[in-house]
Design a protein around this motif. Structure first.
Motif, PDB file in Angstrom:
ATOM      1  N   ALA A  17       0.831  -1.209   0.000  1.00 23.08           N
ATOM      2  CA  ALA A  17       0.000   0.000   0.000  1.00 23.08           C
ATOM      3  C   ALA A  17       0.862   1.253   0.000  1.00 23.08           C
ATOM      4  CB  ALA A  17      -0.936  -0.005   1.205  1.00 23.08           C
ATOM      5  N   ASP A  18       1.923   1.250   0.819  1.00 27.37           N
ATOM      6  CA  ASP A  18       2.815   2.402   0.864  1.00 27.37           C
ATOM      7  C   ASP A  18       3.581   2.558  -0.447  1.00 27.37           C
ATOM      8  OD1 ASP A  18       2.043   3.118   3.401  1.00 27.37           O
ATOM      9  OD2 ASP A  18       3.696   2.057   4.397  1.00 27.37           O
ATOM     10  N   ARG A  19       3.968   1.421  -1.034  1.00 19.90           N
ATOM     11  CA  ARG A  19       4.674   1.488  -2.309  1.00 19.90           C
ATOM     12  C   ARG A  19       3.787   2.095  -3.386  1.00 19.90           C
ATOM     13  NH1 ARG A  19       9.589   1.837  -3.547  1.00 19.90           N
ATOM     14  NH2 ARG A  19      10.171  -0.015  -2.340  1.00 19.90           N
ATOM     15  N   GLU A  20       2.531   1.686  -3.414  1.00 17.12           N
ATOM     16  CA  GLU A  20       1.606   2.234  -4.410  1.00 17.12           C
ATOM     17  C   GLU A  20       1.429   3.737  -4.215  1.00 17.12           C
ATOM     18  OE1 GLU A  20      -3.073   1.758  -5.682  1.00 17.12           O
ATOM     19  OE2 GLU A  20      -1.972  -0.006  -5.003  1.00 17.12           O
ATOM     20  N   ARG A  21       1.259   4.155  -2.966  1.00 17.03           N
ATOM     21  CA  ARG A  21       1.122   5.591  -2.705  1.00 17.03           C
ATOM     22  C   ARG A  21       2.384   6.344  -3.113  1.00 17.03           C
ATOM     23  NH1 ARG A  21      -2.029   3.794   1.816  1.00 17.03           N
ATOM     24  NH2 ARG A  21      -0.160   3.531   3.091  1.00 17.03           N
ATOM     25  N   ASP A  22       3.528   5.736  -2.878  1.00 20.24           N
ATOM     26  CA  ASP A  22       4.799   6.349  -3.231  1.00 20.24           C
ATOM     27  C   ASP A  22       4.913   6.516  -4.752  1.00 20.24           C
ATOM     28  OD1 ASP A  22       7.351   7.311  -2.128  1.00 20.24           O
ATOM     29  OD2 ASP A  22       8.241   5.694  -3.311  1.00 20.24           O
ATOM     30  N   ILE A  23       4.481   5.506  -5.488  1.00 13.19           N
ATOM     31  CA  ILE A  23       4.522   5.586  -6.950  1.00 13.19           C
ATOM     32  C   ILE A  23       3.579   6.676  -7.460  1.00 13.19           C
ATOM     33  CG2 ILE A  23       3.915   4.349  -9.073  1.00 13.19           C
ATOM     34  CD1 ILE A  23       4.897   1.776  -7.706  1.00 13.19           C
ATOM     35  N   VAL A  24       2.390   6.736  -6.908  1.00 15.06           N
ATOM     36  CA  VAL A  24       1.420   7.731  -7.364  1.00 15.06           C
ATOM     37  C   VAL A  24       1.923   9.150  -7.078  1.00 15.06           C
ATOM     38  CG1 VAL A  24      -0.908   8.646  -7.031  1.00 15.06           C
ATOM     39  CG2 VAL A  24      -0.540   6.178  -7.182  1.00 15.06           C
ATOM     40  N   ALA A  25       2.431   9.361  -5.861  1.00 19.58           N
ATOM     41  CA  ALA A  25       2.955  10.695  -5.520  1.00 19.58           C
ATOM     42  C   ALA A  25       4.121  11.069  -6.425  1.00 19.58           C
ATOM     43  CB  ALA A  25       3.388  10.720  -4.053  1.00 19.58           C
ATOM     44  N   GLY A  26       4.982  10.089  -6.697  1.00 20.95           N
ATOM     45  CA  GLY A  26       6.102  10.350  -7.582  1.00 20.95           C
ATOM     46  C   GLY A  26       5.647  10.636  -8.999  1.00 20.95           C
ATOM     47  N   GLN A  70      -7.287  10.582 -10.633  1.00 19.72           N
ATOM     48  CA  GLN A  70      -8.069  10.383  -9.415  1.00 19.72           C
ATOM     49  C   GLN A  70      -7.428  11.083  -8.226  1.00 19.72           C
ATOM     50  OE1 GLN A  70      -8.854   6.188  -8.776  1.00 19.72           O
ATOM     51  NE2 GLN A  70      -9.197   5.845 -10.943  1.00 19.72           N
ATOM     52  N   GLU A  71      -6.106  10.986  -8.132  1.00 15.63           N
ATOM     53  CA  GLU A  71      -5.395  11.561  -6.991  1.00 15.63           C
ATOM     54  C   GLU A  71      -5.469  13.084  -6.984  1.00 15.63           C
ATOM     55  OE1 GLU A  71      -3.092  12.047  -3.615  1.00 15.63           O
ATOM     56  OE2 GLU A  71      -4.036  10.240  -4.407  1.00 15.63           O
ATOM     57  N   VAL A  72      -5.281  13.692  -8.139  1.00 13.53           N
ATOM     58  CA  VAL A  72      -5.170  15.151  -8.191  1.00 13.53           C
ATOM     59  C   VAL A  72      -6.532  15.827  -8.281  1.00 13.53           C
ATOM     60  CG1 VAL A  72      -4.233  17.114  -9.506  1.00 13.53           C
ATOM     61  CG2 VAL A  72      -2.869  15.033  -9.194  1.00 13.53           C
ATOM     62  N   GLN A  74     -10.072  14.086  -8.485  1.00 12.67           N
ATOM     63  CA  GLN A  74     -11.233  13.544  -7.789  1.00 12.67           C
ATOM     64  C   GLN A  74     -11.068  13.571  -6.279  1.00 12.67           C
ATOM     65  OE1 GLN A  74     -11.886   9.633  -9.576  1.00 12.67           O
ATOM     66  NE2 GLN A  74     -13.518  10.478 -10.844  1.00 12.67           N
ATOM     67  N   SER A  75      -9.927  13.137  -5.786  1.00 16.58           N
ATOM     68  CA  SER A  75      -9.778  12.973  -4.339  1.00 16.58           C
ATOM     69  C   SER A  75      -9.732  14.306  -3.600  1.00 16.58           C
ATOM     70  CB  SER A  75      -8.515  12.166  -4.027  1.00 16.58           C
ATOM     71  OG  SER A  75      -7.351  12.915  -4.314  1.00 16.58           O
ATOM     72  N   ARG A  76      -9.421  15.375  -4.296  1.00 16.85           N
ATOM     73  CA  ARG A  76      -9.293  16.673  -3.627  1.00 16.85           C
ATOM     74  C   ARG A  76     -10.592  17.475  -3.631  1.00 16.85           C
ATOM     75  NH1 ARG A  76      -3.082  18.315  -5.564  1.00 16.85           N
ATOM     76  NH2 ARG A  76      -2.229  16.232  -5.168  1.00 16.85           N
ATOM     77  N   TRP A  77     -11.583  16.983  -4.357  1.00 16.11           N
ATOM     78  CA  TRP A  77     -12.889  17.638  -4.340  1.00 16.11           C
ATOM     79  C   TRP A  77     -13.587  17.330  -3.025  1.00 16.11           C
ATOM     80  CZ3 TRP A  77     -15.315  21.234  -7.134  1.00 16.11           C
ATOM     81  CH2 TRP A  77     -16.690  21.420  -6.912  1.00 16.11           C
ATOM     82  N   GLN A  78     -14.213  18.342  -2.431  1.00 16.74           N
ATOM     83  CA  GLN A  78     -14.895  18.171  -1.150  1.00 16.74           C
ATOM     84  C   GLN A  78     -16.402  18.317  -1.353  1.00 16.74           C
ATOM     85  OE1 GLN A  78     -13.116  20.591   1.991  1.00 16.74           O
ATOM     86  NE2 GLN A  78     -11.143  20.557   0.920  1.00 16.74           N
ATOM     87  N   SER A  79     -17.142  17.269  -1.068  1.00 17.80           N
ATOM     88  CA  SER A  79     -18.592  17.303  -1.283  1.00 17.80           C
ATOM     89  C   SER A  79     -19.263  18.375  -0.423  1.00 17.80           C
ATOM     90  CB  SER A  79     -19.195  15.929  -0.996  1.00 17.80           C
ATOM     91  OG  SER A  79     -18.929  15.539   0.348  1.00 17.80           O
ATOM     92  N   GLU A  80     -18.615  18.772   0.665  1.00 20.15           N
ATOM     93  CA  GLU A  80     -19.175  19.823   1.517  1.00 20.15           C
ATOM     94  C   GLU A  80     -19.322  21.138   0.759  1.00 20.15           C
ATOM     95  OE1 GLU A  80     -16.557  17.989   2.248  1.00 20.15           O
ATOM     96  OE2 GLU A  80     -17.099  16.822   4.034  1.00 20.15           O
ATOM     97  N   TRP A  81     -18.494  21.343  -0.241  1.00 18.18           N
ATOM     98  CA  TRP A  81     -18.606  22.569  -1.038  1.00 18.18           C
ATOM     99  C   TRP A  81     -19.968  22.672  -1.711  1.00 18.18           C
ATOM    100  CZ3 TRP A  81     -13.258  21.667  -3.771  1.00 18.18           C
ATOM    101  CH2 TRP A  81     -12.221  22.013  -2.875  1.00 18.18           C
ATOM    102  N   LEU A 124      -5.429  14.250 -23.596  1.00 20.39           N
ATOM    103  CA  LEU A 124      -5.980  13.280 -22.657  1.00 20.39           C
ATOM    104  C   LEU A 124      -7.383  13.713 -22.250  1.00 20.39           C
ATOM    105  CD1 LEU A 124      -2.873  12.705 -20.358  1.00 20.39           C
ATOM    106  CD2 LEU A 124      -3.551  11.411 -22.378  1.00 20.39           C
ATOM    107  N   ASP A 125      -8.115  12.801 -21.619  1.00 22.92           N
ATOM    108  CA  ASP A 125      -9.490  13.135 -21.252  1.00 22.92           C
ATOM    109  C   ASP A 125      -9.599  13.751 -19.860  1.00 22.92           C
ATOM    110  OD1 ASP A 125      -9.021  10.969 -19.626  1.00 22.92           O
ATOM    111  OD2 ASP A 125     -10.856   9.904 -20.146  1.00 22.92           O
ATOM    112  N   PHE A 126      -8.480  14.096 -19.232  1.00 20.21           N
ATOM    113  CA  PHE A 126      -8.527  14.716 -17.911  1.00 20.21           C
ATOM    114  C   PHE A 126      -9.473  15.911 -17.920  1.00 20.21           C
ATOM    115  CE2 PHE A 126      -4.295  13.605 -15.622  1.00 20.21           C
ATOM    116  CZ  PHE A 126      -4.409  12.285 -16.011  1.00 20.21           C
TER     117      PHE A 126
END
Length: 228
Positions: A17-26, A70-72, A74-81, A124-126
């Motif tokens: 799990a940590d390795r995957e997070r490390d790859i994504v951040a990198g 997803q990381e940059v 989707q995950s940073r959107w806050q539904s509270e907004w 890209l479709d981003f």
């Protein structure tokens, strides 16, 4: 004499799990710097792992790019907004100012802005995915709330012209990051004050523009006309 070989950084022992997070951040940092033409072998070397190990976590570059999205975005959107934008106990100008101050703190970063621009240039479709998300989750809601705050019909379908006006506000705030992280130009020293100023200017003009797009109420009949 040949130049000495530069040793690769030692591989760290991490849980999967940590390795995957490390790859994504990198990957986020790597593609923000080099664009999406950057090679996965260069990314692996930068991370201090082998390319086959990278592909154990992400079977291809497309899968890795989707995770970057997803990381940059989707995950940073806050539904509270979304809930806060619809809170009519607070004046609309205050709701918009609170949202865009919080939103700017998320998007006005080197990685967010540069990845978004590189994605558009690469095709890209981003961009299309994220902009469709914004329209569905935010822009149509903003149109309705601005109508209600100004006594306009909230039941009429949201028009493309109204959405375009919302785009003008949103793009103006996003462009501050483009000036900083793409063009290297100076930006306002007080970003919050600048956002407030833009929203004040927008709300002084947008309601009147919205009103021209909505059906006009039928004129009231006079008493004389009703007696006939």
């Amino acid at each position: 004499m040949p130049a000495p070989k530069v040793p690769s950084p030692p591989r760290r022992r991490l849980s999967p799990a940590d390795r995957e997070r490390d790859i994504v951040a990198g990957a986020v940092a790597f593609f923000a710097e080099h664009g999406f033409d950057g090679a996965t072998r260069d990314l692996a070397q930068r991370l201090g792992i082998t390319q086959p190990l990278l592909y154990r976590y992400f079977p291809g570059k497309e899968a890795l790019l989707d995770r970057v999205y997803q990381e940059v975005y989707q995950s940073r959107w806050q539904s509270e907004w979304e809930t806060a934008i619809a809170d009519r106990s607070i004046p609309i100008e205050e709701r918009l100012k609170r949202f865009y101050r919080a939103y700017a703190a998320v998007i006005q970063t080197y990685e967010w802005v540069r990845l978004f621009m590189f994605a558009g240039l690469k095709g890209l479709d981003f961009n299309s995915r994220y902009l469709a998300f914004l329209r569905a989750r935010l822009f149509e809601r903003m149109v309705i709330e601005i109508r209600v705050a100004n006594g306009l019909d909230e039941t009429a379908p949201v028009s493309e012209e109204e959405i375009e006006l919302i785009w003008s506000l949103h793009a103006g705030i996003f462009y501050i990051g483009v000036r900083k992280f793409i063009y290297g130009m100076p930006i306002p020293t007080d970003l919050g004050a600048d956002i407030d100023f833009k929203i004040n200017a927008f709300l002084n003009g947008a309601p009147a523009a919205f009103a021209t797009l909505l059906p006009k109420p039928a004129p009231a009949r006079s008493r004389v006309a009703r007696r006939k």
